[in-house]
Design a protein around this motif. Structure first.
Motif, PDB file in Angstrom:
ATOM      1  N   ILE A 154       0.839  -1.194   0.000  1.00 15.56           N
ATOM      2  CA  ILE A 154       0.000   0.000   0.000  1.00 15.56           C
ATOM      3  C   ILE A 154       0.875   1.244   0.000  1.00 15.56           C
ATOM      4  O   ILE A 154       0.611   2.198  -0.747  1.00 15.56           O
ATOM      5  CB  ILE A 154      -0.963  -0.013   1.207  1.00 15.56           C
ATOM      6  CG1 ILE A 154      -1.999  -1.137   1.037  1.00 15.56           C
ATOM      7  CG2 ILE A 154      -1.640   1.346   1.375  1.00 15.56           C
ATOM      8  CD1 ILE A 154      -2.880  -1.371   2.249  1.00 15.56           C
ATOM      9  N   GLU A 155       1.922   1.253   0.793  1.00 19.76           N
ATOM     10  CA  GLU A 155       2.802   2.431   0.858  1.00 19.76           C
ATOM     11  C   GLU A 155       3.499   2.684  -0.473  1.00 19.76           C
ATOM     12  O   GLU A 155       3.675   3.838  -0.869  1.00 19.76           O
ATOM     13  CB  GLU A 155       3.818   2.299   1.991  1.00 19.76           C
ATOM     14  CG  GLU A 155       3.209   2.460   3.372  1.00 19.76           C
ATOM     15  CD  GLU A 155       2.418   3.756   3.565  1.00 19.76           C
ATOM     16  OE1 GLU A 155       2.891   4.826   3.131  1.00 19.76           O
ATOM     17  OE2 GLU A 155       1.320   3.692   4.147  1.00 19.76           O
ATOM     18  N   GLU A 156       3.884   1.635  -1.178  1.00 21.43           N
ATOM     19  CA  GLU A 156       4.504   1.814  -2.504  1.00 21.43           C
ATOM     20  C   GLU A 156       3.513   2.448  -3.479  1.00 21.43           C
ATOM     21  O   GLU A 156       3.887   3.309  -4.280  1.00 21.43           O
ATOM     22  CB  GLU A 156       5.003   0.472  -3.049  1.00 21.43           C
ATOM     23  CG  GLU A 156       6.233  -0.036  -2.347  1.00 21.43           C
ATOM     24  CD  GLU A 156       6.621  -1.449  -2.760  1.00 21.43           C
ATOM     25  OE1 GLU A 156       7.826  -1.746  -2.727  1.00 21.43           O
ATOM     26  OE2 GLU A 156       5.730  -2.255  -3.122  1.00 21.43           O
ATOM     27  N   ILE A 157       2.270   2.028  -3.404  1.00 19.09           N
ATOM     28  CA  ILE A 157       1.239   2.602  -4.274  1.00 19.09           C
ATOM     29  C   ILE A 157       1.029   4.076  -3.931  1.00 19.09           C
ATOM     30  O   ILE A 157       0.997   4.938  -4.812  1.00 19.09           O
ATOM     31  CB  ILE A 157      -0.075   1.803  -4.158  1.00 19.09           C
ATOM     32  CG1 ILE A 157       0.135   0.394  -4.730  1.00 19.09           C
ATOM     33  CG2 ILE A 157      -1.223   2.534  -4.865  1.00 19.09           C
ATOM     34  CD1 ILE A 157      -0.915  -0.594  -4.341  1.00 19.09           C
ATOM     35  N   ILE A 158       0.911   4.368  -2.634  1.00 20.07           N
ATOM     36  CA  ILE A 158       0.709   5.750  -2.200  1.00 20.07           C
ATOM     37  C   ILE A 158       1.891   6.614  -2.631  1.00 20.07           C
ATOM     38  O   ILE A 158       1.701   7.715  -3.180  1.00 20.07           O
ATOM     39  CB  ILE A 158       0.481   5.820  -0.675  1.00 20.07           C
ATOM     40  CG1 ILE A 158      -0.868   5.174  -0.335  1.00 20.07           C
ATOM     41  CG2 ILE A 158       0.558   7.267  -0.176  1.00 20.07           C
ATOM     42  CD1 ILE A 158      -1.087   4.938   1.147  1.00 20.07           C
ATOM     43  N   ASP A 159       3.100   6.143  -2.425  1.00 17.64           N
ATOM     44  CA  ASP A 159       4.286   6.914  -2.832  1.00 17.64           C
ATOM     45  C   ASP A 159       4.287   7.168  -4.332  1.00 17.64           C
ATOM     46  O   ASP A 159       4.613   8.264  -4.783  1.00 17.64           O
ATOM     47  CB  ASP A 159       5.574   6.193  -2.424  1.00 17.64           C
ATOM     48  CG  ASP A 159       5.818   6.207  -0.929  1.00 17.64           C
ATOM     49  OD1 ASP A 159       5.152   6.979  -0.203  1.00 17.64           O
ATOM     50  OD2 ASP A 159       6.688   5.425  -0.481  1.00 17.64           O
ATOM     51  N   THR A 212      -4.875  -8.302   2.861  1.00 14.78           N
ATOM     52  CA  THR A 212      -5.488  -8.186   1.546  1.00 14.78           C
ATOM     53  C   THR A 212      -6.035  -6.774   1.363  1.00 14.78           C
ATOM     54  O   THR A 212      -6.678  -6.232   2.250  1.00 14.78           O
ATOM     55  CB  THR A 212      -6.620  -9.222   1.371  1.00 14.78           C
ATOM     56  OG1 THR A 212      -6.080 -10.527   1.600  1.00 14.78           O
ATOM     57  CG2 THR A 212      -7.221  -9.175  -0.019  1.00 14.78           C
ATOM     58  N   PHE A 213      -5.756  -6.190   0.211  1.00 11.03           N
ATOM     59  CA  PHE A 213      -6.280  -4.871  -0.137  1.00 11.03           C
ATOM     60  C   PHE A 213      -6.550  -4.847  -1.634  1.00 11.03           C
ATOM     61  O   PHE A 213      -6.128  -5.732  -2.368  1.00 11.03           O
ATOM     62  CB  PHE A 213      -5.299  -3.757   0.266  1.00 11.03           C
ATOM     63  CG  PHE A 213      -4.009  -3.764  -0.506  1.00 11.03           C
ATOM     64  CD1 PHE A 213      -3.854  -2.986  -1.654  1.00 11.03           C
ATOM     65  CD2 PHE A 213      -2.930  -4.551  -0.097  1.00 11.03           C
ATOM     66  CE1 PHE A 213      -2.662  -2.990  -2.366  1.00 11.03           C
ATOM     67  CE2 PHE A 213      -1.738  -4.558  -0.806  1.00 11.03           C
ATOM     68  CZ  PHE A 213      -1.598  -3.785  -1.946  1.00 11.03           C
ATOM     69  N   ARG A 214      -7.273  -3.810  -2.060  1.00 11.61           N
ATOM     70  CA  ARG A 214      -7.596  -3.706  -3.483  1.00 11.61           C
ATOM     71  C   ARG A 214      -7.337  -2.275  -3.945  1.00 11.61           C
ATOM     72  O   ARG A 214      -7.738  -1.316  -3.295  1.00 11.61           O
ATOM     73  CB  ARG A 214      -9.065  -4.065  -3.720  1.00 11.61           C
ATOM     74  CG  ARG A 214      -9.456  -4.111  -5.190  1.00 11.61           C
ATOM     75  CD  ARG A 214     -10.919  -4.490  -5.377  1.00 11.61           C
ATOM     76  NE  ARG A 214     -11.771  -3.426  -4.876  1.00 11.61           N
ATOM     77  CZ  ARG A 214     -12.966  -3.623  -4.314  1.00 11.61           C
ATOM     78  NH1 ARG A 214     -13.467  -4.845  -4.172  1.00 11.61           N
ATOM     79  NH2 ARG A 214     -13.679  -2.606  -3.889  1.00 11.61           N
ATOM     80  N   VAL A 215      -6.674  -2.154  -5.088  1.00 11.14           N
ATOM     81  CA  VAL A 215      -6.481  -0.871  -5.744  1.00 11.14           C
ATOM     82  C   VAL A 215      -7.613  -0.733  -6.758  1.00 11.14           C
ATOM     83  O   VAL A 215      -7.840  -1.635  -7.567  1.00 11.14           O
ATOM     84  CB  VAL A 215      -5.119  -0.807  -6.479  1.00 11.14           C
ATOM     85  CG1 VAL A 215      -4.930   0.557  -7.134  1.00 11.14           C
ATOM     86  CG2 VAL A 215      -3.986  -1.123  -5.536  1.00 11.14           C
TER      87      VAL A 215
END
Length: 154
Positions: A3-8, A73-76
């Motif tokens: 999640i942090e990589e996506i946010i960054d 588990t998470f979803r973009v």
């Protein structure tokens, strides 16, 4: 991808406002822990538009098919638009409801289980197969949001 990589990554795109609801900030409890990305070069949360992408960490009412209640588990979710949607799913957004992709499959680009008919794509736990496509789709969604903002601003 984490999640942090996506946010960054998304934070690195121009004009992005990232909202991360948390206890005490006045946001609904259900949104706590999730992330919402807007194109807002002035830093003000838009009131007349939806985010161009989100990261959700839990099931929402009427949106349990991705089984986000599984550990880690998470979803973009990405407002990719019709062209990208067709390229990735092989059908139009209008046909999304009848498409048979498993919404709980990980590391797979799929029609969003609820908003697919609006041209949204989703990836549960992006990994090796979908990291590059997820970044590409996030760039596309950002550009679409930017173009909409510029058209509205005149």
């Amino acid at each position: 991808m984490t999640i942090e990589e996506i946010i960054d990554f998304v934070d690195g795109l121009d004009g992005v406002l990232t909202l991360r609801p948390a206890p005490g900030d006045g946001t609904p409890e259900i949104s706590w822990g999730d992330t919402f990305f807007y194109y807002a070069p002035d830093g003000t949360t838009p009131t007349t538009t939806q985010p161009f992408a989100t990261v959700v960490t839990k099931n929402y009412p009427d949106d349990e098919a991705s089984r986000l209640d599984r550990p880690d588990t998470f979803r973009v979710n990405i407002a990719a638009g019709k062209e990208a949607f067709i390229r990735w799913t092989g059908h139009t957004p209008r046909e999304a409801a009848s498409a048979g992709a498993d919404p709980s499959a990980t590391d797979t680009v799929i029609a969003h289980p609820v908003y697919g008919t609006a041209g949204w794509l989703a990836v549960v736990n992006p990994g090796g197969r979908t990291e590059a496509p997820t970044r590409e789709l996030l760039r596309t969604a950002h550009q679409r949001a930017r173009s909409r903002h510029e058209r509205r601003a005149g």
